[in-house]
Design a protein around this motif. Structure first.
Motif, PDB file in Angstrom:
ATOM      1  N   ALA A  42      27.002  28.745  33.968  1.00 22.85           N
ATOM      2  CA  ALA A  42      28.197  28.194  33.321  1.00 22.85           C
ATOM      3  C   ALA A  42      27.876  26.881  32.611  1.00 22.85           C
ATOM      4  CB  ALA A  42      29.294  27.990  34.357  1.00 22.85           C
ATOM      5  N   LYS A  43      27.074  26.038  33.232  1.00 23.06           N
ATOM      6  CA  LYS A  43      26.683  24.770  32.585  1.00 23.06           C
ATOM      7  C   LYS A  43      25.887  25.031  31.316  1.00 23.06           C
ATOM      8  CE  LYS A  43      27.119  21.095  33.702  1.00 23.06           C
ATOM      9  NZ  LYS A  43      28.200  20.134  33.343  1.00 23.06           N
ATOM     10  N   GLY A  81      37.442  26.093  26.835  1.00 26.49           N
ATOM     11  CA  GLY A  81      37.719  27.514  27.063  1.00 26.49           C
ATOM     12  C   GLY A  81      37.147  28.026  28.375  1.00 26.49           C
ATOM     13  N   LEU A  82      37.679  29.157  28.820  1.00 27.84           N
ATOM     14  CA  LEU A  82      37.246  29.782  30.065  1.00 27.84           C
ATOM     15  C   LEU A  82      35.849  30.360  29.912  1.00 27.84           C
ATOM     16  CD1 LEU A  82      38.039  30.794  32.948  1.00 27.84           C
ATOM     17  CD2 LEU A  82      38.893  32.878  31.827  1.00 27.84           C
ATOM     18  N   ILE A  83      35.002  30.147  30.917  1.00 30.54           N
ATOM     19  CA  ILE A  83      33.656  30.719  30.933  1.00 30.54           C
ATOM     20  C   ILE A  83      33.610  31.951  31.823  1.00 30.54           C
ATOM     21  CG2 ILE A  83      31.255  30.320  31.621  1.00 30.54           C
ATOM     22  CD1 ILE A  83      31.614  27.397  30.798  1.00 30.54           C
ATOM     23  N   VAL A  84      34.157  31.843  33.029  1.00 32.45           N
ATOM     24  CA  VAL A  84      34.169  32.974  33.954  1.00 32.45           C
ATOM     25  C   VAL A  84      35.229  32.725  35.013  1.00 32.45           C
ATOM     26  CG1 VAL A  84      32.434  31.981  35.521  1.00 32.45           C
ATOM     27  CG2 VAL A  84      32.704  34.476  35.397  1.00 32.45           C
ATOM     28  N   SER A  85      35.761  33.800  35.562  1.00 32.77           N
ATOM     29  CA  SER A  85      36.692  33.679  36.675  1.00 32.77           C
ATOM     30  C   SER A  85      36.242  34.587  37.802  1.00 32.77           C
ATOM     31  CB  SER A  85      38.123  34.036  36.250  1.00 32.77           C
ATOM     32  OG  SER A  85      38.192  35.370  35.784  1.00 32.77           O
ATOM     33  N   THR A  86      36.580  34.204  39.046  1.00 34.38           N
ATOM     34  CA  THR A  86      36.276  35.020  40.210  1.00 34.38           C
ATOM     35  C   THR A  86      37.577  35.446  40.865  1.00 34.38           C
ATOM     36  OG1 THR A  86      36.137  33.082  41.677  1.00 34.38           O
ATOM     37  CG2 THR A  86      34.108  33.808  40.604  1.00 34.38           C
ATOM     38  N   ASN A  87      37.618  36.696  41.314  1.00 30.69           N
ATOM     39  CA  ASN A  87      38.831  37.249  41.911  1.00 30.69           C
ATOM     40  C   ASN A  87      38.486  37.910  43.241  1.00 30.69           C
ATOM     41  OD1 ASN A  87      40.617  36.841  39.475  1.00 30.69           O
ATOM     42  ND2 ASN A  87      39.033  38.143  38.588  1.00 30.69           N
ATOM     43  N   GLY A  88      39.037  37.360  44.337  1.00 29.83           N
ATOM     44  CA  GLY A  88      38.801  37.904  45.661  1.00 29.83           C
ATOM     45  C   GLY A  88      40.105  38.134  46.394  1.00 29.83           C
ATOM     46  N   ARG A  89      40.007  38.614  47.626  1.00 30.85           N
ATOM     47  CA  ARG A  89      41.195  38.867  48.428  1.00 30.85           C
ATOM     48  C   ARG A  89      41.705  37.583  49.091  1.00 30.85           C
ATOM     49  NH1 ARG A  89      39.524  42.536  52.702  1.00 30.85           N
ATOM     50  NH2 ARG A  89      41.709  42.502  53.311  1.00 30.85           N
ATOM     51  N   GLU A 146      24.574  37.783  32.799  1.00 29.10           N
ATOM     52  CA  GLU A 146      25.650  38.515  32.131  1.00 29.10           C
ATOM     53  C   GLU A 146      26.852  37.614  31.891  1.00 29.10           C
ATOM     54  OE1 GLU A 146      25.612  43.021  33.524  1.00 29.10           O
ATOM     55  OE2 GLU A 146      25.280  41.696  35.228  1.00 29.10           O
ATOM     56  N   VAL A 147      27.127  36.732  32.835  1.00 26.83           N
ATOM     57  CA  VAL A 147      28.221  35.768  32.669  1.00 26.83           C
ATOM     58  C   VAL A 147      27.977  34.915  31.435  1.00 26.83           C
ATOM     59  CG1 VAL A 147      29.252  33.681  33.654  1.00 26.83           C
ATOM     60  CG2 VAL A 147      28.875  35.692  35.101  1.00 26.83           C
TER      61      VAL A 147
END
Length: 449
Positions: free
Chosen positions: A298-299, A308-316, A350-351
């Protein structure tokens, strides 16, 4: 040695990541009888029939190298990895010594704690129900009864006939039942251990409980596993960024992996190439880059994005839901960029590629990337025994999404220009950047009268 058991998992995981496999339902491919894939498949099945799990695993990996979408091979890789890890721990005297020091209450408590942690944190709730985890543990234990080391250590008086009879009866007695709660699963495990004691001469329950622990943990996905001791992380590369100036206008920067050194190394390379040499176009080569640190990637992406958004993480779990955004007023935003990728470009790499493409900062050339769009975390379990060790479970806790919300796990990133030949990939990327530089120059030329 226990270190050998741990290194086996890390080494094999590295081999697997280089090709890019995901565990999907079995679906045998229709292939010509004499095709290389069919020949390798036949060899792998023969190696499995003689319990050469390490050889079979590598042969199935060769199948996937030739046929990335071969679902049967992906399923067999998962199974062979589980069986190989089982073989390694049964051959490890330190592992046996460590688990046999524990009390009955400690090993059953560890199993109960494991079920709770998986239910709380693992990304896919359907995979961590008490019923599924119990069944996977039972399968692991029943397979261990065909392992000569396991039998000689824990059920030495059982005959081949008794072992086979027990496997058959155990499947009928327990695999048809579904524990609804973790307490139910613990109770059924206690029944299994008692039966093994009566019919197989099992002395203590520890070895059986640990097969249930490993079966539950190692059946989730390719990146989740029970760890008996903290796993030593691989030493990061000291040099991750290699810069090569092609001519007065263009340069190529290869990023081998993303680690703590990479952002500074990339900044230094850009300061030299852009600030001092005045290049006007850049090719970033991520081929073969297995990923690494998400924060480092990300850096690095931020060097080309002001906001702007670089990446987001989605968990439970809410703590695993996060986003990383760019905030670099000094970012290089006018430089034309082409990124090279291939099937070994994975995870954090990939990110990086998705971030620059989604924000229209780069074009992508090469072949579809690996498709590892998940995040793993290490969850500690209670320390056990007089000489307390610290077991843990490494599990998938979140999925990654690109700035446009694309989830790429299992699918990867499809390039703008698809090219399989590595030399042609580089030629196309350089030509594309050169045309972008020339187009930019034409746009800046003064209009005639």
């Amino acid at each position: 040695m226990l270190g050998n058991y741990r290194s086996t998992f890390n080494t094999l995981l590295g081999v697997i990541c280089c090709i890019g496999i995901f565990v999907l339902p079995s679906n045998a491919q229709s292939l010509p009888v004499n095709s290389p894939v069919q020949e390798l498949r036949s060899l792998a099945l023969k190696q499995e029939s003689t319990a050469h799990w390490d050889k079979a695993l590598r042969t199935w990996l060769q199948v996937i190298a030739l046929d990335r979408n071969n679902l049967e091979a992906k399923e067999h890789v998962q199974v062979n990895l589980r069986y190989l890890l089982q073989t390694r721990r049964q051959e490890d005297p330190e592992y046996r010594k460590a688990i046999m020091k524990l009390t009955r209450a400690e090993v059953f408590g560890l199993y109960r704690e494991l079920l709770d942690k998986l239910a709380d944190y693992y990304i896919d709730a359907d995979k961590v129900t008490p019923g599924r985890l119990f069944d996977q543990g039972m399968n692991e234990f029943l397979h261990a009864l065909s392992n000569s080391k396991f039998v000689s250590q824990y059920t030495p008086s059982a005959t081949t006939v008794e072992l086979e009879r027990f496997r058959t009866q155990a499947r009928q007695a327990w695999l048809g039942r579904t524990p609804k709660t973790a307490d139910d699963a613990v109770g059924m495990l206690d029944e299994v251990c008692s039966a093994a004691r009566r019919f197989l001469g099992l002395k203590v329950a520890n070895a059986v409980v640990f097969e249930f622990i490993c079966g539950a943990s190692n059946s989730l996905d390719m990146f989740s596993a029970y760890e008996h001791h903290p796993v030593e992380e691989a030493k990061p590369l000291d040099l991750t960024v290699i810069a090569n100036q092609i001519d007065d206008e263009l340069a190529v920067i290869q990023i081998k992996e993303f680690n703590k050194h990479t952002p500074n190394q990339l900044r230094e390379a850009l300061d030299t190439l852009v600030g001092m040499q005045g290049i006007e176009g850049l090719v970033i080569d991520l081929r073969g880059n297995p990923g690494g640190s998400l924060q480092a990637a990300a850096k690095c992406a931020e060097r080309f994005l002001t906001t702007g958004l670089i990446v987001s993480t989605n968990g439970r779990v809410p703590d695993f839901n996060d986003s990383i955004t760019a905030n670099d007023p000094g970012a290089i935003i006018q430089l034309p960029i082409v990124i090279l990728v291939d099937g070994k470009t994975a995870s954090a790499a990939e990110v990086f590629a998705f971030a620059l493409r989604d924000h229209k900062r780069a074009h992508i050339v090469g072949t579809t990337t690996y498709g590892k769009g998940t995040v793993q975390g290490t969850i500690r379990l209670p320390a056990l025994g007089k000489n307390a060790f610290s077991p843990s479970i490494r599990m998938t806790i979140a999925r990654l999404a690109s700035p446009h919300g694309t989830s790429f796990h299992g699918t990867g990133l499809t390039p703008d220009v698809i090219e399989t030949n590595t030399q042609r990939q580089s030629e196309i990327a350089i030509q594309a950047v050169r045309e972008m530089v020339q187009s930019k120059s034409m746009n800046l030329m003064p209009m005639g009268p």
